[in-house]
Design a protein around this motif. Sequence first.
Motif, PDB file in Angstrom:
ATOM      1  N   SER A  35      -5.788  17.025  -3.683  1.00 47.39           N
ATOM      2  CA  SER A  35      -4.543  16.333  -4.022  1.00 47.39           C
ATOM      3  C   SER A  35      -3.617  17.274  -4.775  1.00 47.39           C
ATOM      4  O   SER A  35      -4.067  18.114  -5.558  1.00 47.39           O
ATOM      5  CB  SER A  35      -4.810  15.140  -4.928  1.00 47.39           C
TER       6      SER A  35
ATOM      7  N   LEU B  59       6.287   6.322  -3.653  1.00 51.75           N
ATOM      8  CA  LEU B  59       4.930   6.686  -4.039  1.00 51.75           C
ATOM      9  C   LEU B  59       4.543   5.980  -5.330  1.00 51.75           C
ATOM     10  O   LEU B  59       5.398   5.546  -6.097  1.00 51.75           O
ATOM     11  CB  LEU B  59       4.844   8.198  -4.270  1.00 51.75           C
TER      12      LEU B  59
ATOM     13  N   ARG C 197       2.420  16.717   1.077  1.00 52.77           N
ATOM     14  CA  ARG C 197       2.172  18.136   0.819  1.00 52.77           C
ATOM     15  C   ARG C 197       3.388  18.981   1.164  1.00 52.77           C
ATOM     16  O   ARG C 197       3.453  20.161   0.875  1.00 52.77           O
ATOM     17  CB  ARG C 197       1.006  18.632   1.688  1.00 52.77           C
TER      18      ARG C 197
ATOM     19  N   ASN D 156      -7.015   7.871  -7.128  1.00 48.62           N
ATOM     20  CA  ASN D 156      -8.102   8.458  -6.343  1.00 48.62           C
ATOM     21  C   ASN D 156      -7.829   9.915  -5.985  1.00 48.62           C
ATOM     22  O   ASN D 156      -8.039  10.336  -4.865  1.00 48.62           O
ATOM     23  CB  ASN D 156      -8.350   7.713  -5.024  1.00 48.62           C
ATOM     24  N   ALA D 157      -7.266  10.641  -6.937  1.00 39.98           N
ATOM     25  CA  ALA D 157      -6.971  12.044  -6.654  1.00 39.98           C
ATOM     26  C   ALA D 157      -8.262  12.791  -6.384  1.00 39.98           C
ATOM     27  O   ALA D 157      -9.293  12.492  -6.966  1.00 39.98           O
ATOM     28  CB  ALA D 157      -6.259  12.662  -7.851  1.00 39.98           C
ATOM     29  N   HIS D 158      -8.202  13.708  -5.457  1.00 41.10           N
ATOM     30  CA  HIS D 158      -9.381  14.532  -5.183  1.00 41.10           C
ATOM     31  C   HIS D 158      -8.979  15.995  -5.260  1.00 41.10           C
ATOM     32  O   HIS D 158      -7.818  16.313  -5.548  1.00 41.10           O
ATOM     33  CB  HIS D 158      -9.966  14.171  -3.814  1.00 41.10           C
TER      34      HIS D 158
ATOM     35  N   GLU E 271      -0.286   8.361   0.824  1.00 40.99           N
ATOM     36  CA  GLU E 271      -0.818   9.485   0.048  1.00 40.99           C
ATOM     37  C   GLU E 271       0.315  10.397  -0.362  1.00 40.99           C
ATOM     38  O   GLU E 271       1.353  10.437   0.298  1.00 40.99           O
ATOM     39  CB  GLU E 271      -1.788  10.287   0.922  1.00 40.99           C
TER      40      GLU E 271
ATOM     41  N   GLN F 275       0.852  -1.169   0.000  1.00 43.18           N
ATOM     42  CA  GLN F 275       0.000   0.000   0.000  1.00 43.18           C
ATOM     43  C   GLN F 275       0.893   1.226   0.000  1.00 43.18           C
ATOM     44  O   GLN F 275       1.848   1.291   0.775  1.00 43.18           O
ATOM     45  CB  GLN F 275      -0.857  -0.003   1.256  1.00 43.18           C
TER      46      GLN F 275
ATOM     47  N   GLU G  29      -1.726  11.088  -8.023  1.00 39.44           N
ATOM     48  CA  GLU G  29      -1.998   9.885  -7.232  1.00 39.44           C
ATOM     49  C   GLU G  29      -3.346   9.266  -7.638  1.00 39.44           C
ATOM     50  O   GLU G  29      -4.223   9.952  -8.152  1.00 39.44           O
ATOM     51  CB  GLU G  29      -1.954  10.160  -5.735  1.00 39.44           C
TER      52      GLU G  29
END
Length: 702
Positions: free
Chosen positions: A92, A60, A51, A87-89, A48, A45, A85
């Motif tokens: 992100s 990553l 930042r 599932n970018a939102h 994320e 896994q 990444e």
Amino acid sequence: MEISQPLDELEWIPRPKVLALRRLGLETADDLLAHYPRRYEDRHQFPEFPREESDTPICLCGEVTKTRILRFGGWKKIFEATLQEANAHVLSQPLTLRWFNLHYVQKMIATGQQLVVFGKPKLRGKRLCMDHPEFEVIEHDDEMSIHFRRITPIYPATEGLSQRVLRSIIHRLLVDLSDELLEALAPASLVQGDRRKAIHAIHFPESWAARDKAREYLVLSEFFAMQLLIASRRAESSARMGESHCGRGKLLDKFLAGLPFELTAAQRKVIEEIRRDLASSHPMNRLLQGDVGSGKTVVAIATILLAVEAGFQTALMAPTQILAEQHYAVLRRWLEPLGVRMSIQTAARQEESGPLPLFADGESLGNARVSRATRAQDDTPNIIIGTHALLYDTVSFSNLGLVVIDEQHKFGVAQRALLTAREPAPDALVMTATPIPRTLTMTVYGDLDVSIIDEMPRNRGKIITAARDESKLGEVLAFLRKQLEAGRQAYVIYPLIDESEKLDVKAAAKEYEEWRERLHPYRCELLHGRIPAPEKQDIMERFRRGETKALISTTVIEVGVDVPNAAVMLIENAERFGLAQLHQLRGRIGRGEHKSYCILLSTDKSPETDAKLAVLEKTSDGFEVAEADWDMRGPGDLLGTAQSGLPGLKIGNLKRDAQLMREARAAAMSTLAADPRLELPENQRFRRLIVEQQGRTFSHVS
Ligand code: ADP
Ligand code: MG
């Protein structure tokens, strides 16, 4: 298939890959299985996207959404890839991957690909960037399970061999070997479990705990092999026939009485240790460790005189012609008045001093070996001083009873062995400043007895060391000139890491011209390895006599050179030298009563260089420098195979695994104690292990 199978017999490995593997030194299946991962990535896994920037590299995974090439400064190029990444939102932040002037990368990365990257995220303007990350393109095929959703090994790789390919090859090899039971290469008292399992788990661990366990197994096995080799060498040398080589010490007393200084307590102590060895009929195999300037030469002379008085010829070998000449000059000055004859043998020249009778005052030796001594008196020198030239057949020793090797870390074990391999065995004293930490001595020199000079002669001027940026050269020059004005002499070491590296004579000449101008009107001379030997000798002589004020030199003067009035050393591009080497170089100054100054100039502002040079500013103790060196470098680099005669470590870490080393050592000792010649059937594997390692270490030695 078998573990010793050559890789080129394995049809399924594409030929070009076999060649690439060979570049990594991997020839057999066995080699490949011992090509251990240098790190792992937990690809179960991924975290994320960050930042903020970070000083520790992170791993990553994402998708390439854009690539572009930017040009700057004419021909220079930056290749950029934007990584998004999964599932970018809205919140992100994409990561920008950047490569400077690396043309092959842009051919490997395209929009739409999935990448795993490893590197340090850094803020560049508003963007979070990763410069030159390690990366791997995810290919969705049936090999996915080897590369992803597991703890994935990352290997030392080479051009033409991607992580993915290397990993697949090793994986296949492990599968093919799965039925083979591999013999444990350490006794069951030391390692538990099965070697095949350990090898499997080091490459493809099921968990971190499994990896740690496998590592311990393999480290213990590796250390055990090493300790077995050392112990067997020790047993071999102590089984050799020797004889006593110790005179009564009258000659030594005379020498000491004539010295302009008192021996330090440490010097006296080690001379006593050596004396006992000489007197014993066991061959001496002793290492004399003492920091630069601690006065090892006097101890060597004392040893030599004891053997000479007993009627034996002695040899003193040094790694450079300059040092051999220096020893010759010093020994002639001190020993000719005592009637000792000596000769020098370097590639450049042969000369005999004398003809003086042995023991000028005609005093009787009162020793059973008189006849031998008188025989030596007719034609043969009592001491033969030389460089590697002593190793060639052209040198004929007669009645050689003692071999002293100065700066032994500059020689290979095989070369050392060459000088002492005769019957009856001569005594051997090998000397070194301390390139290794004290705690390592037992490991590396386990086959030698060790004497340590742990005290400096009194009345030594202090050495002050300062690191300065190259831009400060002006101020440094002013300081240097002041020192010359005060009557001191200086070394300027110019950046050529190694004499064996091709020396550009033209560049050296240019460098010299500059220095001549800078130091005008003080007289400078240029010294480097390509200058013909007799001339080199003259240059050194003029410097020694103080006619030349500054010596602009390469590292040819690194070891042994002793000119007490030289109190300043300027090292250019100090960042290019290793800590141990800088300490050795600095050891050329601080040898007289004057306060000495070592200035380390560098252009490189990296934290690594800063840390390295700071060590030297802080301490002039060789043991401390060695410790720091050990902390900063990978301990794997610490022991050259040729120097130590030990195979390089593939997995063990001499510092971190010190406890495991102790366990392995104890196990090796008890194995040999129970079966000294390794004759028991269950010990045959250990015997093979020793032979194999001998082969590997000696084939490394040129
Ligand atoms: P190294 O251990 O680096 O080989 P040397 O043997 O060259 O050191 O000695 C360095 C200098 O110290 C030489 O000039 C030597 O004559 C001098 N020296 C050696 N022993 C003593 C002593 N006990 N007291 C004062 N000076 C000494
Ligand atoms: Mg020396």
